[in-house]
Design an enzyme around this catalytic site. Structure first.
Site, PDB file in Angstrom:
ATOM      1  N   THR A 184       0.796  -1.214  -0.003  1.00 40.79           N
ATOM      2  CA  THR A 184       0.080   0.076   0.163  1.00 40.79           C
ATOM      3  C   THR A 184       1.020   1.270  -0.041  1.00 40.79           C
ATOM      4  OG1 THR A 184      -1.244   1.269   1.451  1.00 40.79           O
ATOM      5  CG2 THR A 184      -0.057  -0.336   2.593  1.00 40.79           C
ATOM      6  N   ASP A 185       0.284   2.367  -0.551  1.00 38.17           N
ATOM      7  CA  ASP A 185       0.930   3.573  -0.476  1.00 38.17           C
ATOM      8  C   ASP A 185       1.202   3.915   1.029  1.00 38.17           C
ATOM      9  OD1 ASP A 185      -1.867   4.351   0.363  1.00 38.17           O
ATOM     10  OD2 ASP A 185      -2.072   5.925  -1.229  1.00 38.17           O
ATOM     11  N   GLU A 186       0.643   3.604   1.927  1.00 34.69           N
ATOM     12  CA  GLU A 186       0.430   4.180   3.409  1.00 34.69           C
ATOM     13  C   GLU A 186       1.930   3.570   4.007  1.00 34.69           C
ATOM     14  OE1 GLU A 186      -2.972   3.833   5.820  1.00 34.69           O
ATOM     15  OE2 GLU A 186      -4.306   3.492   4.558  1.00 34.69           O
ATOM     16  N   TYR A 208      -1.527  -0.299  11.325  1.00 34.65           N
ATOM     17  CA  TYR A 208      -1.844  -1.114  10.198  1.00 34.65           C
ATOM     18  C   TYR A 208      -0.518  -0.664   9.049  1.00 34.65           C
ATOM     19  CZ  TYR A 208      -3.145  -1.345   5.277  1.00 34.65           C
ATOM     20  OH  TYR A 208      -3.336  -1.754   3.891  1.00 34.65           O
ATOM     21  N   LYS A 212       2.384  -3.390   7.248  1.00 37.82           N
ATOM     22  CA  LYS A 212       2.520  -3.321   5.938  1.00 37.82           C
ATOM     23  C   LYS A 212       3.891  -3.333   5.673  1.00 37.82           C
ATOM     24  CE  LYS A 212      -0.368  -4.461   3.181  1.00 37.82           C
ATOM     25  NZ  LYS A 212      -1.052  -5.890   2.638  1.00 37.82           N
ATOM     26  N   ASN A 237      -5.569   4.426  -2.817  1.00 35.67           N
ATOM     27  CA  ASN A 237      -6.835   4.049  -1.983  1.00 35.67           C
ATOM     28  C   ASN A 237      -7.646   3.361  -3.248  1.00 35.67           C
ATOM     29  OD1 ASN A 237      -5.806   5.767   0.194  1.00 35.67           O
ATOM     30  ND2 ASN A 237      -7.898   5.657   0.954  1.00 35.67           N
ATOM     31  N   LYS A 247     -14.952   1.547   5.401  1.00 40.26           N
ATOM     32  CA  LYS A 247     -14.079   2.540   4.396  1.00 40.26           C
ATOM     33  C   LYS A 247     -14.925   3.663   4.070  1.00 40.26           C
ATOM     34  CE  LYS A 247     -10.800  -0.707   4.864  1.00 40.26           C
ATOM     35  NZ  LYS A 247     -10.548  -1.738   4.238  1.00 40.26           N
ATOM     36  N   LEU A 248     -14.173   4.695   3.714  1.00 43.16           N
ATOM     37  CA  LEU A 248     -14.931   5.902   3.636  1.00 43.16           C
ATOM     38  C   LEU A 248     -15.880   5.738   2.514  1.00 43.16           C
ATOM     39  CD1 LEU A 248     -15.333   8.928   4.387  1.00 43.16           C
ATOM     40  CD2 LEU A 248     -13.538   9.697   2.620  1.00 43.16           C
ATOM     41  N   ARG A 272      -6.455  12.079  -0.484  1.00 42.96           N
ATOM     42  CA  ARG A 272      -6.260  10.677  -0.674  1.00 42.96           C
ATOM     43  C   ARG A 272      -6.074  10.502  -2.082  1.00 42.96           C
ATOM     44  NH1 ARG A 272      -4.808  10.558   3.802  1.00 42.96           N
ATOM     45  NH2 ARG A 272      -5.222   9.075   5.448  1.00 42.96           N
TER      46      ARG A 272
HETATM   47  P1  NAD Z   1     -10.247  -6.475   2.971  1.00 43.49           P
HETATM   48  O1  NAD Z   1     -10.005  -6.135   4.553  1.00 43.49           O
HETATM   49  O2  NAD Z   1     -11.385  -6.226   2.193  1.00 43.49           O
HETATM   50  O3  NAD Z   1     -10.065  -8.250   2.732  1.00 43.49           O
HETATM   51  C1  NAD Z   1      -8.902  -8.947   3.542  1.00 43.49           C
HETATM   52  C2  NAD Z   1      -9.241 -10.259   3.194  1.00 43.49           C
HETATM   53  O4  NAD Z   1      -7.991 -11.109   3.851  1.00 43.49           O
HETATM   54  C3  NAD Z   1     -10.699 -10.915   3.973  1.00 43.49           C
HETATM   55  O5  NAD Z   1     -11.362 -11.653   2.959  1.00 43.49           O
HETATM   56  C4  NAD Z   1     -10.094 -11.691   5.100  1.00 43.49           C
HETATM   57  O6  NAD Z   1     -11.088 -12.615   5.597  1.00 43.49           O
HETATM   58  C5  NAD Z   1      -8.583 -12.110   4.639  1.00 43.49           C
HETATM   59  N1  NAD Z   1      -7.781 -12.270   5.737  1.00 43.49           N
HETATM   60  C6  NAD Z   1      -7.630 -11.580   6.739  1.00 43.49           C
HETATM   61  N2  NAD Z   1      -6.754 -12.228   7.533  1.00 43.49           N
HETATM   62  C7  NAD Z   1      -6.447 -13.565   7.023  1.00 43.49           C
HETATM   63  C8  NAD Z   1      -5.503 -14.525   7.343  1.00 43.49           C
HETATM   64  N3  NAD Z   1      -4.807 -14.305   8.398  1.00 43.49           N
HETATM   65  N4  NAD Z   1      -5.426 -15.437   6.448  1.00 43.49           N
HETATM   66  C9  NAD Z   1      -6.273 -15.631   5.238  1.00 43.49           C
HETATM   67  N5  NAD Z   1      -7.071 -14.757   5.060  1.00 43.49           N
HETATM   68  C10 NAD Z   1      -7.202 -13.335   5.737  1.00 43.49           C
HETATM   69  O7  NAD Z   1      -8.833  -5.773   2.239  1.00 43.49           O
HETATM   70  P2  NAD Z   1      -8.560  -5.214   1.017  1.00 43.49           P
HETATM   71  O8  NAD Z   1      -9.282  -3.752   0.996  1.00 43.49           O
HETATM   72  O9  NAD Z   1      -9.322  -6.026   0.018  1.00 43.49           O
HETATM   73  O10 NAD Z   1      -7.352  -5.222   0.794  1.00 43.49           O
HETATM   74  C11 NAD Z   1      -6.260  -6.542   0.222  1.00 43.49           C
HETATM   75  C12 NAD Z   1      -4.981  -6.069   0.368  1.00 43.49           C
HETATM   76  O11 NAD Z   1      -4.667  -4.890  -0.426  1.00 43.49           O
HETATM   77  C13 NAD Z   1      -4.424  -5.665   1.604  1.00 43.49           C
HETATM   78  O12 NAD Z   1      -3.378  -6.362   1.684  1.00 43.49           O
HETATM   79  C14 NAD Z   1      -4.289  -4.261   1.900  1.00 43.49           C
HETATM   80  O13 NAD Z   1      -3.297  -3.991   2.693  1.00 43.49           O
HETATM   81  C15 NAD Z   1      -3.939  -3.918   0.133  1.00 43.49           C
HETATM   82  N6  NAD Z   1      -4.565  -2.631   0.011  1.00 43.49           N
HETATM   83  C16 NAD Z   1      -5.710  -2.293   0.108  1.00 43.49           C
HETATM   84  C17 NAD Z   1      -6.094  -0.906  -0.472  1.00 43.49           C
HETATM   85  C18 NAD Z   1      -7.460  -0.389  -0.389  1.00 43.49           C
HETATM   86  O14 NAD Z   1      -7.606   0.829  -0.789  1.00 43.49           O
HETATM   87  N7  NAD Z   1      -8.466  -0.880   0.119  1.00 43.49           N
HETATM   88  C19 NAD Z   1      -4.989  -0.132  -1.186  1.00 43.49           C
HETATM   89  C20 NAD Z   1      -3.719  -0.657  -1.265  1.00 43.49           C
HETATM   90  C21 NAD Z   1      -3.415  -1.730  -0.753  1.00 43.49           C
HETATM   91  O1  TDX Z   2     -15.602   7.567   8.809  1.00 44.28           O
HETATM   92  C1  TDX Z   2     -14.724   7.933   8.103  1.00 44.28           C
HETATM   93  N1  TDX Z   2     -14.460   9.387   8.008  1.00 44.28           N
HETATM   94  C2  TDX Z   2     -13.235   9.777   7.560  1.00 44.28           C
HETATM   95  O2  TDX Z   2     -13.064  10.971   7.408  1.00 44.28           O
HETATM   96  C3  TDX Z   2     -13.531   7.046   7.488  1.00 44.28           C
HETATM   97  C4  TDX Z   2     -13.894   5.390   7.931  1.00 44.28           C
HETATM   98  C5  TDX Z   2     -12.568   7.436   7.138  1.00 44.28           C
HETATM   99  N2  TDX Z   2     -12.296   9.122   6.928  1.00 44.28           N
HETATM  100  C6  TDX Z   2     -11.186   9.575   6.257  1.00 44.28           C
HETATM  101  C7  TDX Z   2      -9.691   8.857   6.717  1.00 44.28           C
HETATM  102  C8  TDX Z   2      -9.080   9.017   5.544  1.00 44.28           C
HETATM  103  O3  TDX Z   2      -8.308  10.360   5.407  1.00 44.28           O
HETATM  104  O4  TDX Z   2     -11.078   9.157   4.971  1.00 44.28           O
HETATM  105  C9  TDX Z   2     -10.043   8.723   4.368  1.00 44.28           C
HETATM  106  C10 TDX Z   2      -9.891   7.585   3.810  1.00 44.28           C
HETATM  107  O5  TDX Z   2     -10.157   6.598   4.995  1.00 44.28           O
HETATM  108  P1  TDX Z   2     -10.440   4.965   4.750  1.00 44.28           P
HETATM  109  O6  TDX Z   2     -11.493   4.797   3.803  1.00 44.28           O
HETATM  110  O7  TDX Z   2     -10.183   4.513   6.254  1.00 44.28           O
HETATM  111  O8  TDX Z   2      -9.076   4.690   4.164  1.00 44.28           O
HETATM  112  P2  TDX Z   2      -7.457   4.958   4.496  1.00 44.28           P
HETATM  113  O9  TDX Z   2      -7.284   5.015   5.911  1.00 44.28           O
HETATM  114  O10 TDX Z   2      -7.127   6.063   3.495  1.00 44.28           O
HETATM  115  O11 TDX Z   2      -6.616   3.600   4.014  1.00 44.28           O
HETATM  116  C11 TDX Z   2      -7.035   2.757   2.729  1.00 44.28           C
HETATM  117  O12 TDX Z   2      -6.252   3.178   1.798  1.00 44.28           O
HETATM  118  C12 TDX Z   2      -5.009   2.312   1.958  1.00 44.28           C
HETATM  119  C13 TDX Z   2      -7.081   1.506   3.115  1.00 44.28           C
HETATM  120  O13 TDX Z   2      -8.089   1.219   4.135  1.00 44.28           O
HETATM  121  C14 TDX Z   2      -5.978   0.736   3.381  1.00 44.28           C
HETATM  122  O14 TDX Z   2      -6.174  -0.767   3.403  1.00 44.28           O
HETATM  123  C15 TDX Z   2      -5.157   0.901   2.109  1.00 44.28           C
HETATM  124  O15 TDX Z   2      -3.762   0.477   2.348  1.00 44.28           O
END
Ligand code: NAD
Ligand code: TDX
Length: 394
Positions: A184-186, A208, A212, A237, A247-248, A272
């Site tokens: 992730t970018d984070e 988190y 990562k 994101n 998530k937001l 973001r």
């Molecule tokens: P998510 O939370 O929606 O899904 C995570 C999945 O992993 C779920 O199905 C969960 O059951 C499974 N899981 C959790 N712990 C586990 C374990 N110990 N063994 C097997 N499975 C397990 O997450 P997402 O948003 O789909 O993110 C997927 C990946 O992408 C993550 O590694 C996250 O860091 C990365 N990522 C997410 C974003 C984003 O914006 N959502 C951005 C960049 C990178």
């Molecule tokens: O209720 C909310 N109100 C709010 O203002 C929530 C849930 C979030 N926020 C803000 C926090 C962040 O600045 O919105 C922005 C986005 O928040 P999230 O959706 O929680 O995402 P973020 O924290 O940016 O992280 C996401 O992007 C990178 C994913 O959850 C991560 O898994 C990924 O690695």
């Protein structure tokens, strides 16, 4: 309701999934171990691979935490090229049995014990929500760090055995294996100006992102020390179908549909960089086909928005009043801005995003409108307790 004039822009989006990915010579058929495939990005990725690659096998290993949902894969579950295994990536015995093929023989998943041994790992499995990591970091350490190390070690043992590969040789076209770590970018931390490149130092700020980053360092160490063919991608994101409503964006869409307030942390000026989930999945596909072991690729669509701009636009698209916005106490340690320079993946692998932010947003709103039973079921369960804990006294 969604404004139809905006929705018409999403018509024909499916045709965008047809794209030419240059074929690399000499690659053997792929058997992918996709971890976390029942989550948001993992399930979109599995749909993408099943559609685009008729000869790839997929084994989905997912623990089914609160974020894992097999409904995300309903249209895939009977596909003969797809198998689901409920399990933990930190379970050394199970993961070892998958890599050796013993698991498949013991469970009669295949008549040939060798068939489903993975030659590719795509590691999505993670605890992924920053706010939950602030409440309790422990599961993030278990899954994101220990789980990744268990996968790396199994890959090392079963792929490399006692031999090591020469990292200086040109392994790109003949490489038998890839361990793709979905990061992730984070991990780069926050920046007020400029963009992070793959060379930027890591400076994670939340439990988190620290977990990562630790996983990224382990991946790097397995490449440097053992020449395990690891590739790391770092994406911005995501938005799109099947995102858990903590998530937001899905939280805001579903709250707006229920005419409930939309909580905005702090002053709402945190930035973001947004990408449609299918563009992320295509970038991972490009990386599997053309990426080089040992490399890192940033993935982003160059669509920066403050949270406030994003929610204003979302409410416009949904034809809902701006008065639904409610400013609440800030997230502790809230990163101000993420911004990625994704020119390397474009230059070296030829990937470009297909979706504009507007298209992604309207397609996402449309999906939540058309899949009300999916998110209503989630919001009725343990989620209600989580939401009360997180927001009721904020
Ligand atoms: P998510 O939370 O929606 O899904 C995570 C999945 O992993 C779920 O199905 C969960 O059951 C499974 N899981 C959790 N712990 C586990 C374990 N110990 N063994 C097997 N499975 C397990 O997450 P997402 O948003 O789909 O993110 C997927 C990946 O992408 C993550 O590694 C996250 O860091 C990365 N990522 C997410 C974003 C984003 O914006 N959502 C951005 C960049 C990178
Ligand atoms: O209720 C909310 N109100 C709010 O203002 C929530 C849930 C979030 N926020 C803000 C926090 C962040 O600045 O919105 C922005 C986005 O928040 P999230 O959706 O929680 O995402 P973020 O924290 O940016 O992280 C996401 O992007 C990178 C994913 O959850 C991560 O898994 C990924 O690695």
């Amino acid at each position: 309701m969604v404004r139809r004039d905006l929705l018409t822009k999403t018509q024909g989006l499916s045709s965008k999934t047809q794209y030419p990915i240059p074929k690399t010579q000499n690659l053997r058929p792929k058997t992918l171990l996709v971890t976390g495939g029942a989550g948001f990005i993992g399930s979109n990725f599995i749909h993408h691979i099943i559609t685009e690659h008729s000869d790839w096998e997929i084994v989905n290993l997912d623990k089914l935490t609160y974020a894992g949902n097999l409904e995300n894969l309903q249209d895939t579950e009977n596909n003969p090229r797809y198998r689901f295994i409920k399990g933990d990536i930190a379970d050394r015995k199970l993961v070892g049995a998958l890599f050796s093929g013993e698991y498949f023989a013991a469970n009669s998943l295949t008549p040939n014990t060798q068939d489903l041994r993975p030659n590719i790992v795509v590691n999505f499995a993670a605890e992924s929500h920053v706010d939950r990591s602030i409440l309790d970091a422990s599961p993030f350490i278990e899954t994101n760090i220990k789980g990744t190390q268990v996968l790396l070690e199994a890959a090392r043992t079963h792929w490399l055995g006692s031999k090591t590969q020469d990292p200086t040789s040109n392994t790109q076209d003949l490489r038998p294996n890839i361990f793709l770590q979905v990061s992730t970018d984070e991990v780069y931390g926050s920046t007020e100006k400029g963009k992070f490149t793959e060379e930027s130092p890591l400076s994670p700020n939340s439990p988190y992102s620290a977990s990562k980053a630790a996983a990224d360092f382990l991946c790097h160490a397995y490449w440097k020390t053992y020449q395990l063919p690891v590739i790391i991608t770092r994406c911005s994101n995501n938005l799109g179908p099947f995102q858990f409503p903590e998530k937001l964006i899905p939280l805001a869409i579903t709250n707006a549909l229920e005419n409930k307030p939309i909580p905005i942390y702090g002053d709402g000026l945190n930035v973001r960089d947004w990408i449609y989930v299918l563009d992320h999945c295509r970038a991972l596909d490009f990386t599997l086909q053309k990426g080089k072991p040992g490399e890192i690729y940033n993935i982003a669509a160059n669509e920066e928005r403050t949270n406030l701009e994003l929610i204003h636009r979302l409410l416009d698209v949904m034809d809902k009043p701006q008065s639904l916005i409610k400013f609440v106490a800030d997230r502790p340690g809230h990163d101000r801005r993420y911004a990625l320079d994704a020119s390397k993946i474009s230059r070296e692998l030829g990937w470009q995003p297909n979706y504009s932010f507007e298209e992604a947003l309207t397609a996402t709103v449309d999906w939540y409108l058309n899949n009300e039973s999916w998110w209503r079921k989630i919001k009725r369960g343990d989620y209600a307790k989580y939401y009360a804990r997180m927001y009721s006294h904020r």
